[in-house]
Design a protein around this motif. Structure first.
Motif, PDB file in Angstrom:
ATOM      1  N   LEU A   1       0.842  -1.202   0.000  1.00 26.28           N
ATOM      2  CA  LEU A   1       0.000   0.000   0.000  1.00 26.28           C
ATOM      3  C   LEU A   1       0.874   1.247   0.000  1.00 26.28           C
ATOM      4  N   LEU A   2       1.939   1.200   0.778  1.00 25.58           N
ATOM      5  CA  LEU A   2       2.839   2.350   0.851  1.00 25.58           C
ATOM      6  C   LEU A   2       3.593   2.522  -0.465  1.00 25.58           C
ATOM      7  N   SER A   3       4.056   1.409  -1.044  1.00 21.25           N
ATOM      8  CA  SER A   3       4.729   1.482  -2.346  1.00 21.25           C
ATOM      9  C   SER A   3       3.784   2.039  -3.395  1.00 21.25           C
ATOM     10  N   GLY A   4       2.521   1.575  -3.351  1.00 25.41           N
ATOM     11  CA  GLY A   4       1.521   2.060  -4.307  1.00 25.41           C
ATOM     12  C   GLY A   4       1.300   3.555  -4.166  1.00 25.41           C
ATOM     13  N   LEU A   5       1.243   4.015  -2.926  1.00 20.53           N
ATOM     14  CA  LEU A   5       1.022   5.435  -2.660  1.00 20.53           C
ATOM     15  C   LEU A   5       2.156   6.277  -3.244  1.00 20.53           C
ATOM     16  N   ALA A   6       3.391   5.830  -3.015  1.00 22.72           N
ATOM     17  CA  ALA A   6       4.544   6.537  -3.574  1.00 22.72           C
ATOM     18  C   ALA A   6       4.473   6.500  -5.104  1.00 22.72           C
TER      19      ALA A   6
ATOM     20  N   ASP B   1       0.061  19.119   9.095  1.00 22.51           N
ATOM     21  CA  ASP B   1       0.814  20.210   8.475  1.00 22.51           C
ATOM     22  C   ASP B   1       2.313  19.970   8.543  1.00 22.51           C
ATOM     23  N   ALA B   2       2.768  19.505   9.706  1.00 20.58           N
ATOM     24  CA  ALA B   2       4.204  19.247   9.860  1.00 20.58           C
ATOM     25  C   ALA B   2       4.657  18.114   8.940  1.00 20.58           C
ATOM     26  N   VAL B   3       3.788  17.096   8.760  1.00 20.88           N
ATOM     27  CA  VAL B   3       4.132  16.011   7.847  1.00 20.88           C
ATOM     28  C   VAL B   3       4.288  16.554   6.426  1.00 20.88           C
ATOM     29  N   LYS B   4       3.367  17.411   6.024  1.00 22.44           N
ATOM     30  CA  LYS B   4       3.447  17.984   4.674  1.00 22.44           C
ATOM     31  C   LYS B   4       4.716  18.818   4.516  1.00 22.44           C
ATOM     32  N   GLU B   5       5.049  19.586   5.556  1.00 23.51           N
ATOM     33  CA  GLU B   5       6.293  20.375   5.522  1.00 23.51           C
ATOM     34  C   GLU B   5       7.509  19.473   5.333  1.00 23.51           C
ATOM     35  N   GLU B   6       7.501  18.343   6.121  1.00 19.78           N
ATOM     36  CA  GLU B   6       8.636  17.434   6.023  1.00 19.78           C
ATOM     37  C   GLU B   6       8.735  16.843   4.609  1.00 19.78           C
ATOM     38  N   LEU B   7       7.578  16.522   4.022  1.00 20.51           N
ATOM     39  CA  LEU B   7       7.589  15.969   2.662  1.00 20.51           C
ATOM     40  C   LEU B   7       8.158  16.981   1.676  1.00 20.51           C
ATOM     41  N   MET B   8       7.757  18.256   1.856  1.00 17.97           N
ATOM     42  CA  MET B   8       8.306  19.302   0.978  1.00 17.97           C
ATOM     43  C   MET B   8       9.807  19.412   1.134  1.00 17.97           C
ATOM     44  N   SER B   9      10.263  19.377   2.403  1.00 17.71           N
ATOM     45  CA  SER B   9      11.700  19.515   2.651  1.00 17.71           C
ATOM     46  C   SER B   9      12.477  18.348   2.037  1.00 17.71           C
ATOM     47  N   LYS B  10      11.804  17.222   1.823  1.00 16.69           N
ATOM     48  CA  LYS B  10      12.462  16.072   1.201  1.00 16.69           C
ATOM     49  C   LYS B  10      12.362  16.135  -0.327  1.00 16.69           C
ATOM     50  N   GLY B  11      11.765  17.221  -0.841  1.00 14.44           N
ATOM     51  CA  GLY B  11      11.774  17.414  -2.284  1.00 14.44           C
ATOM     52  C   GLY B  11      10.499  17.010  -2.995  1.00 14.44           C
ATOM     53  N   LEU B  12       9.439  16.684  -2.258  1.00  7.55           N
ATOM     54  CA  LEU B  12       8.181  16.366  -2.937  1.00  7.55           C
ATOM     55  C   LEU B  12       7.474  17.656  -3.340  1.00  7.55           C
ATOM     56  N   SER B  13       6.877  17.624  -4.508  1.00  8.01           N
ATOM     57  CA  SER B  13       6.161  18.811  -4.988  1.00  8.01           C
ATOM     58  C   SER B  13       4.782  18.885  -4.340  1.00  8.01           C
TER      59      SER B  13
ATOM     60  N   GLN C   1       2.521  16.302  -5.780  1.00  5.17           N
ATOM     61  CA  GLN C   1       2.757  14.955  -5.225  1.00  5.17           C
ATOM     62  C   GLN C   1       2.137  14.827  -3.835  1.00  5.17           C
ATOM     63  N   ILE C   2       2.310  15.873  -3.031  1.00  6.96           N
ATOM     64  CA  ILE C   2       1.747  15.844  -1.677  1.00  6.96           C
ATOM     65  C   ILE C   2       0.224  15.780  -1.729  1.00  6.96           C
ATOM     66  N   ALA C   3      -0.339  16.461  -2.723  1.00  3.38           N
ATOM     67  CA  ALA C   3      -1.799  16.449  -2.855  1.00  3.38           C
ATOM     68  C   ALA C   3      -2.342  15.050  -3.168  1.00  3.38           C
ATOM     69  N   VAL C   4      -1.520  14.211  -3.813  1.00  2.00           N
ATOM     70  CA  VAL C   4      -1.936  12.835  -4.074  1.00  2.00           C
ATOM     71  C   VAL C   4      -1.896  12.013  -2.781  1.00  2.00           C
ATOM     72  N   ILE C   5      -0.871  12.302  -1.970  1.00  2.00           N
ATOM     73  CA  ILE C   5      -0.675  11.512  -0.737  1.00  2.00           C
ATOM     74  C   ILE C   5      -1.656  11.929   0.362  1.00  2.00           C
ATOM     75  N   GLU C   6      -1.992  13.234   0.394  1.00  2.00           N
ATOM     76  CA  GLU C   6      -2.752  13.788   1.518  1.00  2.00           C
ATOM     77  C   GLU C   6      -4.055  13.045   1.830  1.00  2.00           C
ATOM     78  N   PRO C   7      -4.867  12.690   0.821  1.00  2.00           N
ATOM     79  CA  PRO C   7      -6.132  12.012   1.140  1.00  2.00           C
ATOM     80  C   PRO C   7      -5.921  10.723   1.948  1.00  2.00           C
ATOM     81  N   ALA C   8      -4.816  10.019   1.664  1.00  2.00           N
ATOM     82  CA  ALA C   8      -4.544   8.780   2.406  1.00  2.00           C
ATOM     83  C   ALA C   8      -4.300   9.084   3.881  1.00  2.00           C
ATOM     84  N   LEU C   9      -3.700  10.266   4.137  1.00  2.00           N
ATOM     85  CA  LEU C   9      -3.396  10.641   5.522  1.00  2.00           C
ATOM     86  C   LEU C   9      -4.640  11.064   6.288  1.00  2.00           C
ATOM     87  N   LEU C  10      -5.645  11.486   5.548  1.00  2.00           N
ATOM     88  CA  LEU C  10      -6.857  12.008   6.188  1.00  2.00           C
ATOM     89  C   LEU C  10      -7.908  10.934   6.423  1.00  2.00           C
ATOM     90  N   LEU C  11      -7.592   9.689   5.983  1.00  2.00           N
ATOM     91  CA  LEU C  11      -8.603   8.637   6.074  1.00  2.00           C
ATOM     92  C   LEU C  11      -9.024   8.382   7.512  1.00  2.00           C
TER      93      LEU C  11
END
Lengths: 451, 451
Positions: A185-190, A215-227, A230-240
């Motif tokens: 599931l995590l590989s699929g999300l990436a 918010d802090a998770v999203k910040e960390e993802l940005m700092s790791k170079g995600l656009s 890309q974060i917008a694709v991942i975010e819904p999974a985090l809000l489940l």
């Protein structure tokens, strides 16, 4: 001048009461393993360093305890080698102490592949050693209790592990929640986010959501170079939110375009279906933020949290598709779980959940009233032991007060006393140490008194 | 290219059958220890080298496995230190692996003297490590099973150890002879010969009499510097024949002028009296040639030989008057005995004395006939386990022949099969794998079928 005795930091002595508690944990866990058809094996405490090195990452290599070669270990060492401490330690140490039970198990399976029957179900309860910084609850020598099966892809083994977790913690009377995820599931999300190369960063960040917030998770993802896209694709999974099946439903929408993701959905659906039909008593849930050593797990991931006691996870594991590949045996899938005996010990102690009467003190102390009295009770002690009642004779004809004190300090339940009167009558006096009650019992009724 | 897996020489893997046999030995021995009121303790695998060094003689120091300091072990090592391998290894290794269980036990008693109650009765079953030359029956990692009591001079504890030896080997069904001696008899003999300074040489020579004969022993004594007159004093003791009590009688004449010798006579008389009154089933005898690590024993010495299998002693021990003195706690007498698990393993195997059905294979294999059939038997498996019957479900819907093969290879006793007919009838078919007998049993009678 005698030295003051001490032990290496991060190691422990275990006295009689601690051993009784530890044995209770080990025997409970191993009895459940055996009920599910797992057999015990043991591997040596020391392995060739070549077996251990490179299996736990750079950090793990540093934490290995190395064993100096026997004989003249430094023969042939040139002075210039001293400048490279690491290379020198490899030259003078060929062996290291076991760091976990999984790598030795993989080595065992490959080395004995022609003797074992696949699927091979084994458990292993042994100490491991890590040169970690000792701190409260973290030791340099500690026990792991691993149960694994190798040589099958069947999800029925994932179910079996869930059932084992269920039965162990019910027997130990610890309320737990089992968190389940699937690496696919995590590989699929990436993958759907177009960031398969950042799978580790993504899961490390997701893993923290409970602690640091969205918010802090999203910040960390940005700092790791995600656009942002890309974060917008991942975010819904985090809000489940919602039940596990609702989360699975939502994730199957999110992962629709990812083959590995949909394989994960299929596996997790099947596993949850199996678990629901198996009448599991402990709580369990899909936890998409569960990551656990992402580098080698390839399917289901498990982690167990105690509900009534604040401590890290007390049990964890998952499926790894190529456990034995590092030793040359390809395509042998394995799935396993490891119980953290030291943490379980702390939970049981903190919640006062150890059974009464765990101590290994004998049941009976025969008082020593002199040589002829001792000769009178010695055959009685033999009879009791043959009947399975543990007992001992006080070693000297000391004052009775002192003998009672000894029985009291060791929590011995019964004192048996025989003086002139008892000897004349062919009987003994039995004193119950907790109630103070005394009974005179004929010698030939002694065994039945205690059975 | 994957490495060919191997383990360090002198170490061993233990597979399921070997573990079942080892556990049988350990649980038999520890159950007897507990019947006599001994409590289990454990000490760390690694001790500070300062605790271990100088306790086992020069040879022992050489055989210690040293553990390289973690971090940068070679920081501060100067090139000239390379010329002294021994000193350098002390600098870069502060820890060593446990060499036996006795020294760590002495360290434990001193370190925890305010927590334990004396007389302190403990047993310990743990591996030890020695960098010895590996050969048949001699390993670099092996288990010891020690039982000791410290803090009492009472000969009742010598009796207790004899009773423990008796009960252990009766339970294991091994015919043994227990050889008993007393160090004070040997000291007395050296004293009356005026050769107290040659006590080691004398006992080493006496120890060989069975192998090399009287004349060769006398030659060896001469070569060690004993005069003909001195040898003439010792010779009658070597010629003693007859029962233990006849030997004791004769020795009390020989040792009449030695205080320590007569103390030994008194102790051995009392011990043999106690043993005679205790209805011991195994054979036992006074063996004046028994020496056993003379350097630290001070009273009774024990050694157990298997009668029907050629192997060295399988158990040994004795009394040491100052066990804890090396760690600063004086005048604490101890007496103990150690069971050699590896040799006992070989004896039981050689004599084919292991109980039937030691294997840890599950009792029942549920055949897997497909998803709905699996769902039908899963709750039955849960019921069986709750009733204490070990069982597993075959992981895939493979050909029945393959599933039978798996049950056969693992020595599983019963196959339980449920197809359409059984599911319609609410029953299962049970096949006894050894007799081939088949029974159709209603699901609600399944547990009672196996109990």
């Amino acid at each position: 001048m005698a030295q003051k005795p001490s032990i290496p930091k991060g190691t422990r002595d275990f006295g009689p009461m601690e051993m009784a508690r530890r044995n209770y944990i080990f025997s409970t866990i191993s009895s459940v393993f055996r009920l599910f058809g797992y057999s015990q094996i043991e591997t040596p405490s020391i392995e060739n360093l070549s077996t251990l090195l490179g299996k736990y990452g750079d950090e793990g290599d540093k934490l290995l305890f190395k064993v100096l070669n026997s004989g003249d270990a430094f023969a042939g060492v040139e002075p210039e080698m001293l400048s490279n401490s690491n290379a020198l330690s490899m030259k003078v140490c060929e062996k290291g102490m076991r760091y976990d039970l999984t790598v030795p198990f993989a080595r065992f399976v490959v080395q004995h592949q022609n003797e074992v029957h696949f699927p091979f179900k084994r458990y292993q309860i042994q100490p491991v050693w890590r040169a970690d910084r000792p701190q409260k609850g973290r030791y340099r020598e500690f026990y792991q209790c691993d149960v694994d099966v190798v040589g099958s892809n069947s999800l029925l083994y994932e179910l079996e592990l869930v059932q084992i977790v269920d039965m162990v913690f019910q027997k130990l009377c610890i309320n737990v929640c089992l968190k389940i995820n699937n690496r696919k599931l995590l590989s699929g999300l990436a993958q759907v986010a177009g960031a398969s190369d950042k799978i580790i960063d993504i899961t490390v960040a997701i893993d923290k959501i409970d602690k640091i917030g969205l918010d802090a998770v999203k910040e960390e993802l940005m700092s790791k170079g995600l656009s942002l896209e890309q974060i917008a694709v991942i975010e819904p999974a985090l809000l489940l939110k919602g039940s596990s099946s609702e989360k699975i439903e939502a994730m199957s929408g999110i992962l629709a375009t990812s083959e590995v993701g949909m394989k994960g959905i299929e596996e997790i659906k099947e596993l949850f279906g199996l678990i629901e039909s198996a009448n599991i008593k402990i709580g369990y849930e899909l936890d998409l933020s569960l990551a656990r050593g992402l580098n080698y797990y390839t399917g289901a991931i498990f982690e167990v949290k105690a509900l009534d006691y604040a401590i890290g996870s007390i049990c964890g594991g998952g499926r790894y598709d190529n456990l034995t590949g590092i030793f040359g045996l390809q395509n042998v899938s394995g799935v396993g779980i490891s119980f953290g005996a030291d943490r379980i010990y702390d939970v049981l102690l903190g919640l006062d959940k150890y059974p009464q009467a765990l101590d290994s003190a004998p049941t009976v102390l025969f008082a020593n009233m002199g040589a002829s009295e001792a000769a009178y009770v010695l055959p009685l002690a033999v009879e009791l032991r043959q009947a399975g009642v543990s007992c001992e004779l006080y070693p000297d004809n000391a004052k009775l007060r002192k003998q009672f004190e000894y029985a009291d300090k060791r929590a011995i339940q019964f004192m048996v006393i025989a003086g002139d009167d008892e000897m004349a009558a062919g009987s003994v006096t039995i004193k119950n140490m907790s109630t103070g009650e005394q009974s005179v019992v004929p010698c030939d009724k002694l065994v039945s008194f205690f059975k």
